[in-house]
Design an enzyme around this catalytic site. Structure first.
Site, PDB file in Angstrom:
ATOM      1  N   THR A 167     -11.784 -16.637 -11.614  1.00 13.72           N
ATOM      2  CA  THR A 167     -11.819 -17.809 -12.483  1.00 13.72           C
ATOM      3  C   THR A 167     -12.403 -18.975 -11.716  1.00 13.72           C
ATOM      4  O   THR A 167     -11.900 -19.338 -10.650  1.00 13.72           O
ATOM      5  CB  THR A 167     -10.393 -18.190 -12.941  1.00 13.72           C
ATOM      6  OG1 THR A 167      -9.777 -17.047 -13.520  1.00 13.72           O
ATOM      7  CG2 THR A 167     -10.429 -19.328 -13.954  1.00 13.72           C
ATOM      8  N   LYS A 209      -6.006 -24.575  -9.357  1.00 10.45           N
ATOM      9  CA  LYS A 209      -7.472 -24.504  -9.380  1.00 10.45           C
ATOM     10  C   LYS A 209      -7.990 -24.482 -10.820  1.00 10.45           C
ATOM     11  O   LYS A 209      -8.890 -25.238 -11.187  1.00 10.45           O
ATOM     12  CB  LYS A 209      -7.897 -23.232  -8.629  1.00 10.45           C
ATOM     13  CG  LYS A 209      -9.233 -22.649  -9.038  1.00 10.45           C
ATOM     14  CD  LYS A 209      -9.558 -21.363  -8.273  1.00 10.45           C
ATOM     15  CE  LYS A 209      -8.765 -20.127  -8.650  1.00 10.45           C
ATOM     16  NZ  LYS A 209      -9.079 -19.529  -9.931  1.00 10.45           N
ATOM     17  N   LYS A 261     -11.942 -19.002 -20.627  1.00  5.18           N
ATOM     18  CA  LYS A 261     -10.841 -18.788 -19.685  1.00  5.18           C
ATOM     19  C   LYS A 261     -10.117 -20.107 -19.385  1.00  5.18           C
ATOM     20  O   LYS A 261      -8.889 -20.159 -19.311  1.00  5.18           O
ATOM     21  CB  LYS A 261     -11.393 -18.156 -18.400  1.00  5.18           C
ATOM     22  CG  LYS A 261     -10.430 -18.093 -17.237  1.00  5.18           C
ATOM     23  CD  LYS A 261      -9.276 -17.121 -17.415  1.00  5.18           C
ATOM     24  CE  LYS A 261      -8.314 -17.222 -16.254  1.00  5.18           C
ATOM     25  NZ  LYS A 261      -7.210 -16.290 -16.306  1.00  5.18           N
TER      26      LYS A 261
HETATM   27  P1  NAP Z   1      -5.312 -12.843  -4.469  1.00  5.68           P
HETATM   28  O1  NAP Z   1      -4.257 -11.809  -4.552  1.00  5.68           O
HETATM   29  O2  NAP Z   1      -5.061 -14.067  -3.647  1.00  5.68           O
HETATM   30  O3  NAP Z   1      -6.665 -12.140  -3.947  1.00  5.68           O
HETATM   31  C1  NAP Z   1      -7.802 -12.872  -3.600  1.00  5.68           C
HETATM   32  C2  NAP Z   1      -8.854 -11.893  -3.086  1.00  5.68           C
HETATM   33  O4  NAP Z   1     -10.061 -12.615  -2.793  1.00  5.68           O
HETATM   34  C3  NAP Z   1      -8.457 -11.180  -1.780  1.00  5.68           C
HETATM   35  O5  NAP Z   1      -8.963  -9.885  -1.814  1.00  5.68           O
HETATM   36  C4  NAP Z   1      -9.176 -12.036  -0.727  1.00  5.68           C
HETATM   37  O6  NAP Z   1      -9.457 -11.330   0.463  1.00  5.68           O
HETATM   38  C5  NAP Z   1     -10.461 -12.337  -1.460  1.00  5.68           C
HETATM   39  N1  NAP Z   1     -11.141 -13.517  -0.928  1.00  5.68           N
HETATM   40  C6  NAP Z   1     -10.761 -14.816  -1.086  1.00  5.68           C
HETATM   41  N2  NAP Z   1     -11.639 -15.626  -0.479  1.00  5.68           N
HETATM   42  C7  NAP Z   1     -12.591 -14.828   0.069  1.00  5.68           C
HETATM   43  C8  NAP Z   1     -13.775 -15.083   0.805  1.00  5.68           C
HETATM   44  N3  NAP Z   1     -14.142 -16.339   1.096  1.00  5.68           N
HETATM   45  N4  NAP Z   1     -14.506 -14.034   1.208  1.00  5.68           N
HETATM   46  C9  NAP Z   1     -14.139 -12.765   0.911  1.00  5.68           C
HETATM   47  N5  NAP Z   1     -13.034 -12.458   0.210  1.00  5.68           N
HETATM   48  C10 NAP Z   1     -12.281 -13.482  -0.222  1.00  5.68           C
HETATM   49  O7  NAP Z   1      -5.714 -13.395  -5.924  1.00  5.68           O
HETATM   50  P2  NAP Z   1      -5.671 -12.670  -7.353  1.00  5.68           P
HETATM   51  O8  NAP Z   1      -4.383 -12.954  -8.024  1.00  5.68           O
HETATM   52  O9  NAP Z   1      -6.143 -11.266  -7.230  1.00  5.68           O
HETATM   53  O10 NAP Z   1      -6.758 -13.555  -8.136  1.00  5.68           O
HETATM   54  C11 NAP Z   1      -8.159 -13.372  -7.995  1.00  5.68           C
HETATM   55  C12 NAP Z   1      -8.882 -14.209  -9.053  1.00  5.68           C
HETATM   56  O11 NAP Z   1      -8.441 -13.815 -10.354  1.00  5.68           O
HETATM   57  C13 NAP Z   1      -8.613 -15.718  -8.961  1.00  5.68           C
HETATM   58  O12 NAP Z   1      -9.777 -16.427  -9.326  1.00  5.68           O
HETATM   59  C14 NAP Z   1      -7.503 -15.930  -9.996  1.00  5.68           C
HETATM   60  O13 NAP Z   1      -7.468 -17.255 -10.481  1.00  5.68           O
HETATM   61  C15 NAP Z   1      -7.932 -14.936 -11.066  1.00  5.68           C
HETATM   62  N6  NAP Z   1      -6.869 -14.425 -11.963  1.00  5.68           N
HETATM   63  C16 NAP Z   1      -5.644 -14.069 -11.464  1.00  5.68           C
HETATM   64  C17 NAP Z   1      -4.674 -13.576 -12.331  1.00  5.68           C
HETATM   65  C18 NAP Z   1      -3.301 -13.158 -11.844  1.00  5.68           C
HETATM   66  O14 NAP Z   1      -2.385 -13.044 -12.687  1.00  5.68           O
HETATM   67  N7  NAP Z   1      -3.095 -12.928 -10.572  1.00  5.68           N
HETATM   68  C19 NAP Z   1      -4.947 -13.431 -13.696  1.00  5.68           C
HETATM   69  C20 NAP Z   1      -6.213 -13.775 -14.155  1.00  5.68           C
HETATM   70  C21 NAP Z   1      -7.159 -14.276 -13.276  1.00  5.68           C
HETATM   71  P3  NAP Z   1      -8.348 -11.242   1.646  1.00  5.68           P
HETATM   72  O15 NAP Z   1      -7.499 -10.060   1.299  1.00  5.68           O
HETATM   73  O16 NAP Z   1      -9.138 -11.064   2.889  1.00  5.68           O
HETATM   74  O17 NAP Z   1      -7.584 -12.557   1.647  1.00  5.68           O
END
Ligand code: NAP
Length: 295
Positions: free
Chosen positions: A98, A241, A173
């Protein structure tokens, strides 16, 4: 018809579950994660693990990224050993994280310089939706590109909405996040007051979850809060964010969103207190603190 080869970058809470569903549906898959340990469950299943986003691109027809924020997307696409250095004819990039409509248009324009097609395809449905493959996915970009990758999206989601031009997935979104954020605020306020008024929380849950106040937040997050479970399905920092992008979009269009702005500031406080990596339901902790409730 030959199956699309899928590359997946970002195996966090959402990405790991989404990539697993792509694997289960039989698509040839290659994965990459900055922190390599998160690739282990995939390696155990025989899924190839790439050493860089570049390698993912070289070996895929479709590259999906599910990282945190726009600067992170920028890094995996255009940074050192980024996706663009593995560009080849027909390559499609889908950003499922997102961020904002502006960033989506910017990514599309820069990728086009390398001959790469781009879709913005953020999701909603939380970690549980990602695990169950029931996400709602909002897609912006060229319709013919969307039609090409639709089977891949269907491996991760139940409701796939073609939103329109590039950026319109992110726009939908952000609207969704306004409702998500304000819903959490409403549930948390009711729960804090209920606690102080010594109302039985099970009774409150029965009322909220069966009547006009019912919502996904009530169904999924309220039971977690009742147990004092603040572990993240969706991180508080990520909602901050999203609300920031929503308020920016509203400001540009001259639409006052006082409720969203208030919710943003509360999440701002939560992150400042060091709770950004907790789930969005940790907002209840802030309310407990504000009203002198001991956990
Ligand atoms: P998360 O568990 O914090 O995972 C983030 C991922 O991004 C990790 O694999 C991290 O790698 C990687 N990452 C972050 N910065 C990076 C960079 N600079 N270079 C390479 N890899 C990077 O987050 P999440 O919950 O999966 O969410 C991911 C996205 O989906 C976000 O934009 C969030 O807003 C959106 N989203 C989340 C949900 C939810 O319910 N969780 C629902 C809808 C949308 P590392 O493992 O190395 O840190």
């Amino acid at each position: 018809m030959e199956q699309l080869r899928v590359g997946f970058i970002g195996l966090g809470i959402m990405g790991s579950a989404m990539a697993m569903n792509i694997h289960k549906k039989g698509f040839p898959l290659i994965v990459y994660n900055r922190t390599r340990s998160k690739t282990e469950p995939f390696a155990k299943l025989g899924v190839p693990v790439a050493n860089s986003p570049r390698e993912v691109a070289e070996k895929s027809d479709v590259v999906i990224d599910m990282v945190t924020d726009a600067p992170d997307v920028e890094e995996v696409l255009f940074g050192r050993d980024g996706v663009v250095y593995g560009a080849h004819p027909g390559l499609i990039v889908i950003d499922m994280s997102t961020n904002s409509p502006e960033y989506a248009r910017y990514f599309a324009k820069r990728l086009a310089e390398y001959g790469i097609e781009f879709l913005d395809a953020p999701v909603t449905g939380s970690d549980i939706g990602a695990r169950q493959g029931t996400l709602t996915i909002m897609v912006g970009g060229k319709r013919e590109v969307f039609e090409r990758v639709k089977p891949v999206l269907e491996a991760m989601g139940k409701t796939i909405v073609y939103a329109g031009d590039v950026g319109s997935g992110q726009m939908l979104k952000l609207l969704n996040q306004i409702v998500v954020g304000l819903n959490m605020l409403a549930v948390v306020e009711a729960m804090a007051l209920a606690k102080k008024a010594s109302i039985d929380m099970d009774k409150l849950f029965t009322v909220l979850s069966t009547g006009g106040a019912n919502s996904f937040t009530v169904q999924y997050y309220m039971p977690k809060m009742m147990k004092g479970d603040y572990e993240p399905g969706f991180k508080a920092a990520h909602l901050k964010k999203d609300l920031k992008y929503a308020v920016e979009m509203a400001n540009k269009l001259g639409v006052p969103l006082p409720g969203t702005a208030l919710t943003l500031e509360l999440y701002n406080a939560l992150v400042a207190k060091g709770l950004g990596d907790k789930g969005t339901q940790a907002l209840l902790r802030l309310y407990h603190e504000l009203s002198g409730i001991k956990e």
